[in-house]
Design an enzyme around this catalytic site. Sequence first.
Site, short mmCIF file in Angstrom:
data_model
loop_
_atom_site.label_atom_id
_atom_site.label_comp_id
_atom_site.label_asym_id
_atom_site.label_seq_id
_atom_site.Cartn_x
_atom_site.Cartn_y
_atom_site.Cartn_z
N SER A 62 0.96 -1.25 -0.07
CA SER A 62 -0.12 0.41 -0.44
C SER A 62 1.31 1.45 -0.19
O SER A 62 1.74 1.35 -0.08
CB SER A 62 -0.51 -0.02 1.05
N ASP A 63 0.07 2.07 -0.15
CA ASP A 63 1.11 3.50 -0.36
C ASP A 63 1.42 3.37 1.08
O ASP A 63 0.14 3.10 2.06
CB ASP A 63 0.96 5.35 -1.00
N ALA A 64 2.03 4.56 1.80
CA ALA A 64 1.59 4.66 3.17
C ALA A 64 0.70 5.15 3.56
O ALA A 64 0.10 6.18 3.79
CB ALA A 64 3.17 6.10 3.92
#
Length: 730
Positions: free
Chosen positions: A261-263
């Site tokens: 996932s992105d952050a």
Amino acid sequence: MTEERIEAMLAELSPAEKAGQLTQYFYFKLPGEVDPALGVDAGEQPRAVEAALGRGGVGSLLFVADPAETNRLQRLAIEGNPHGIPVLFGFDVIHGLRTIFPVPIAMAASWDPETIERGQAVAAREARAVGIHWTFAPMVDIARDPRWGRIIEGAGEDPFLGAAVAAAQVRGFQGGGIIAGPKHFAGYGASLGGRDYDEANISEYELWNTYLPPFRAAVEAGAGNIMTAYMDLNGVPASGSHWLLTKVLRDTWGFTGFVVSDANAVKSLETHGFAADPADAGARGVLAGVDLEMAVSEPAYDHLPGVPEAADAIDASVRRILAAKLRLGVLDEPYVDEDRAREILADPQHRAVAREAARRSAVLLRNEGDVLPLDAAALGSIAVLGPLADSRRDTIGPWVFDFDLDETVTVLDGIRRAAGDGVRVEYAQGIPVTQRVFPSMFDMFGGNRPADPDGFDPALELASAVDLAAASDVAIVVLGEYQNMIGESASRSSLELPGAQLELLQAVAATGTPTVLLVMNGRPLDLRWAAGHVPAILDVWYPGSQGGNAVADLLFGAAAPGGKLPFTWPRTAGQIPMFYGHTRSHEPQNQYRRYWDEESTPLFPFGHGLTYSTFEYANLSVSAGSAGVDDEVTVSVDVTNTGGREAPEVVQLYLHQRHGRASRPVRELKGFTRVVLAAGETRRVTFTVGPEQRRYWHAAVRDWVLDATTFDVWAGGSSTAELTTTFEVR
Ligand code: BGC
């Protein structure tokens, strides 16, 4: 064997340890206790992560680039718990680790996949040496709105160029020994108004034809990872989209790597109003196809042991993470040799590759009267002007973390070195340093150009810069944006040169001294005045740690520029979005009069870029005037260097489908190759145009289609190429 080893490891893990394998933590030590940008206690966060490492609660870490630290943390992971599985270290190795390359949009402007691959292989070698196994790159988001700061991280507006650049980067990184993670899947570049993280509403037609091709190319090149995107895509958060992450990515394209996932993007599924709570967010993330959650603290995947319906998905994800660790050799060789790392980071060969990349990525936008290259032997004095000319931190650009400013060569340094003893090179800042109206979250990493000292007198400063220009044989003015004005969280509502830069340029040009404008940027800026008044404009982007040397090579003619624009350069922000591959509409004769207060043409077209020679195109021909719908044809053209010196040229091929089941763009790039020709040399360049180059996604058919039609073909040195022919498809 591999499979058995993975199954044996999986069988040993408790539900909490499985969730741990699927968790990636940020690990950074920041000055100060509470970091306002992240909303976490920066002192407590690393301690919590170390505790989690010790109990097998971490599959991966990001943001560590010091080999002693990667070894220390790895030891905590291995020795701290009974199953002792090493962690994967990920990092944003975007355009170099220690040796900094030109920013990605600049590398794309080289239109040179070999240069791009070589550069990322160097970055990978440095990263692997310090213990980094995987990079969150390339960013392959198509960007057609330069207000969006992250346009700098990608390859611009075009899916064909974007796909070629994406594949080259994947080959470079993975050939150099680390996993590549193309991002952000998908559509992030289309955020509303160019505002970072805002929703993207992309038609199915645009998604398949424009936004997805670079991802598919990256997957086909073997990318081991994919990162999700933050925003809603057509109403569903991309990080919770089963359609994107499983149906398209795995079922349609056959992706076998792992998805991160992105952050904090899994936790954010709740923020979006999509998931009910963090536990629901975790469940929906893993069921959609997010294998690894990137988190600062309190990951949603902590809740996975309480989600029995996700048990199979969790096991599948753990297998993918373990497979990546195995494939990289991390399970068998988790530590790095710190002395060897120091040697690799200092390798002079890496600097040579970066210098060559910077030479190849610069774009000569204008060169009236052949002001460039400068003849050092005929010059007595050079004035170098503007704060960016002498700023090491700005020269290397955003999205770098492990740089060495001491070895960074600014434009001023490079000109001083190259001009020779007989030339007086003097510098004046000319104007005050402009700061962002609102600070950047990346300012916490430091190194930004400091504010002007007390007592700085703008009037005096401008006067002395103008005097210097008037008293010199040539004035080189370096303008653009400070590096923290572009990148993530760096969208802008205008394209104007920030601060008093235009004023400086106008005052210098008014002295009558021949003036060269060097632009340091990652997005097109409003250069309307310059394009009408300054004879020479060279876009050097943020050229990296060897940037000043490369720029001097180009200014004095040791190398000839050959870069081409990877985006359409608008005149003003009001024209955005503006891209060359639009469809033709009602009254095309009026196409160029769509605004009554501004031309509707761009300032510089996509694919534009000059050099120190000239090229002519002739004898454009197609292998068959008529072909079957599944047949390949070849298109050939003669390119001649008609100028007086060896020079590079990017030969570009564009197609247009005249009629069919949909309206197709007026032109689409379908081939390119960068060549270097001696003065007077002619080369015949051939491109293959098969069904792959002619097909398009039809939104109503919901599939790829090929029409029987007539194609226009153009070949030349930009998207406005005029040499044309046609062929039929039956
Ligand atoms: C960015 C990603 C990046 C990640 C880790 C996020 O904010 O969107 O591109 O890889 O941070 O630094």
